[in-house]
Scaffold this motif. Structure first.
Motif, mmCIF file in Angstrom:
data_model
loop_
_atom_site.group_PDB
_atom_site.id
_atom_site.type_symbol
_atom_site.label_atom_id
_atom_site.label_comp_id
_atom_site.label_asym_id
_atom_site.label_seq_id
_atom_site.Cartn_x
_atom_site.Cartn_y
_atom_site.Cartn_z
ATOM 1 N N GLN A 1 -5.088 -39.868 -41.617
ATOM 2 C CA GLN A 1 -4.363 -40.528 -42.708
ATOM 3 C C GLN A 1 -5.224 -41.646 -43.278
ATOM 4 O O GLN A 1 -5.671 -42.532 -42.559
ATOM 5 C CB GLN A 1 -3.052 -41.110 -42.185
ATOM 6 C CG GLN A 1 -2.218 -41.795 -43.242
ATOM 7 C CD GLN A 1 -0.953 -42.417 -42.673
ATOM 8 O OE1 GLN A 1 -0.728 -42.351 -41.463
ATOM 9 N NE2 GLN A 1 -0.152 -43.004 -43.527
ATOM 10 N N VAL A 2 -5.456 -41.598 -44.579
ATOM 11 C CA VAL A 2 -6.265 -42.619 -45.224
ATOM 12 C C VAL A 2 -5.412 -43.853 -45.486
ATOM 13 O O VAL A 2 -4.304 -43.753 -46.010
ATOM 14 C CB VAL A 2 -6.837 -42.093 -46.547
ATOM 15 C CG1 VAL A 2 -7.583 -43.186 -47.268
ATOM 16 C CG2 VAL A 2 -7.752 -40.896 -46.295
ATOM 17 N N GLN A 3 -5.936 -45.000 -45.082
ATOM 18 C CA GLN A 3 -5.211 -46.253 -45.272
ATOM 19 C C GLN A 3 -6.147 -47.370 -45.683
ATOM 20 O O GLN A 3 -7.298 -47.428 -45.236
ATOM 21 C CB GLN A 3 -4.520 -46.676 -43.966
ATOM 22 C CG GLN A 3 -3.183 -46.037 -43.699
ATOM 23 C CD GLN A 3 -2.480 -46.703 -42.539
ATOM 24 O OE1 GLN A 3 -3.065 -46.910 -41.483
ATOM 25 N NE2 GLN A 3 -1.219 -47.034 -42.726
ATOM 26 N N SER A 25 -9.425 -47.014 -43.307
ATOM 27 C CA SER A 25 -9.462 -46.059 -42.198
ATOM 28 C C SER A 25 -9.125 -44.669 -42.714
ATOM 29 O O SER A 25 -8.619 -44.515 -43.827
ATOM 30 C CB SER A 25 -8.481 -46.475 -41.099
ATOM 31 O OG SER A 25 -7.153 -46.498 -41.600
ATOM 32 N N GLY A 26 -9.414 -43.681 -41.921
ATOM 33 C CA GLY A 26 -9.107 -42.303 -42.291
ATOM 34 C C GLY A 26 -10.304 -41.554 -42.833
ATOM 35 O O GLY A 26 -10.373 -40.335 -42.714
ATOM 36 N N ARG A 27 -11.188 -42.269 -43.509
ATOM 37 C CA ARG A 27 -12.446 -41.690 -43.965
ATOM 38 C C ARG A 27 -13.363 -42.839 -44.371
ATOM 39 O O ARG A 27 -12.919 -43.979 -44.551
ATOM 40 C CB ARG A 27 -12.255 -40.738 -45.140
ATOM 41 C CG ARG A 27 -11.868 -41.360 -46.472
ATOM 42 C CD ARG A 27 -12.148 -40.355 -47.571
ATOM 43 N NE ARG A 27 -11.790 -40.778 -48.901
ATOM 44 C CZ ARG A 27 -12.576 -41.478 -49.704
ATOM 45 N NH1 ARG A 27 -13.735 -41.932 -49.270
ATOM 46 N NH2 ARG A 27 -12.202 -41.754 -50.928
ATOM 47 N N SER A 28 -14.627 -42.533 -44.581
ATOM 48 C CA SER A 28 -15.556 -43.558 -45.029
ATOM 49 C C SER A 28 -15.366 -43.815 -46.516
ATOM 50 O O SER A 28 -15.187 -42.891 -47.305
ATOM 51 C CB SER A 28 -16.993 -43.113 -44.777
ATOM 52 O OG SER A 28 -17.888 -44.011 -45.387
ATOM 53 N N ASN A 76 -16.423 -50.340 -42.637
ATOM 54 C CA ASN A 76 -15.482 -49.815 -43.632
ATOM 55 C C ASN A 76 -14.506 -50.894 -44.120
ATOM 56 O O ASN A 76 -13.302 -50.651 -44.265
ATOM 57 C CB ASN A 76 -14.690 -48.646 -43.034
ATOM 58 C CG ASN A 76 -14.556 -47.461 -43.976
ATOM 59 O OD1 ASN A 76 -15.233 -47.379 -45.001
ATOM 60 N ND2 ASN A 76 -13.678 -46.549 -43.627
ATOM 61 N N TYR A 110 -6.559 -44.899 -54.119
ATOM 62 C CA TYR A 110 -6.109 -45.386 -52.820
ATOM 63 C C TYR A 110 -5.798 -46.870 -52.954
ATOM 64 O O TYR A 110 -6.613 -47.627 -53.496
ATOM 65 C CB TYR A 110 -7.181 -45.194 -51.742
ATOM 66 C CG TYR A 110 -7.360 -43.771 -51.304
ATOM 67 C CD1 TYR A 110 -8.584 -43.131 -51.463
ATOM 68 C CD2 TYR A 110 -6.326 -43.063 -50.724
ATOM 69 C CE1 TYR A 110 -8.762 -41.822 -51.048
ATOM 70 C CE2 TYR A 110 -6.499 -41.753 -50.305
ATOM 71 C CZ TYR A 110 -7.714 -41.136 -50.476
ATOM 72 O OH TYR A 110 -7.891 -39.840 -50.079
#
Length: 121
Positions: A1-3, A25-28, A76, A110
């Motif tokens: 989950q991208v946050q 978080s969740g991806r770079s 990140n 996002y």
């Protein structure tokens, strides 16, 4: 989950400083532009600053010379250092991510939940 999660807001007297953090978080997000926006009650969302993937920055006119955007790609996280705060800086501050350079908030896809900054006179 991208946050995206902002922190560091609070109550400060005029002339004071705060540093906001935006932990992703969740991806770079190292290839994304990290933007900062704010919204005061009854007002439209306003562009504050961005820092691009390569480190290029831009600022809204009302914060130039007082705010500094930075980022730490390995962890990140993006930051917004706010100095010489004024009562008119009072707002909810949001961080956001977009793969290109932009100061236009609808481009960002996002968003964090926001952190309240209150500057007393």
């Amino acid at each position: 989950q991208v946050q995206l999660v902002e922190s560091g807001g609070g109550l400060v007297q005029a002339g004071g400083s705060l540093r906001l953090s935006c932990a992703a978080s969740g991806r770079s997000f190292s290839r994304d532009t990290m933007g900062w926006f704010r919204q005061a009650p009854g007002k439209d969302r306003e562009f504050v600053a961005f820092i691009g993937s390569g480190g290029v920055t831009d600022y809204g006119d009302s914060v130039k010379g007082r705010f500094t955007a930075s980022r730490d790609k390995p962890i990140n996280t993006a930051y917004l250092q706010m100095n010489n705060l004024k009562p008119e800086d009072t707002a909810v501050y949001y961080c956001a991510a977009y793969p290109k350079i932009s100061s236009y908030s609808p481009n960002y896809y996002y968003w964090g939940q926001g952190t309240q900054v209150t500057v007393s006179s």
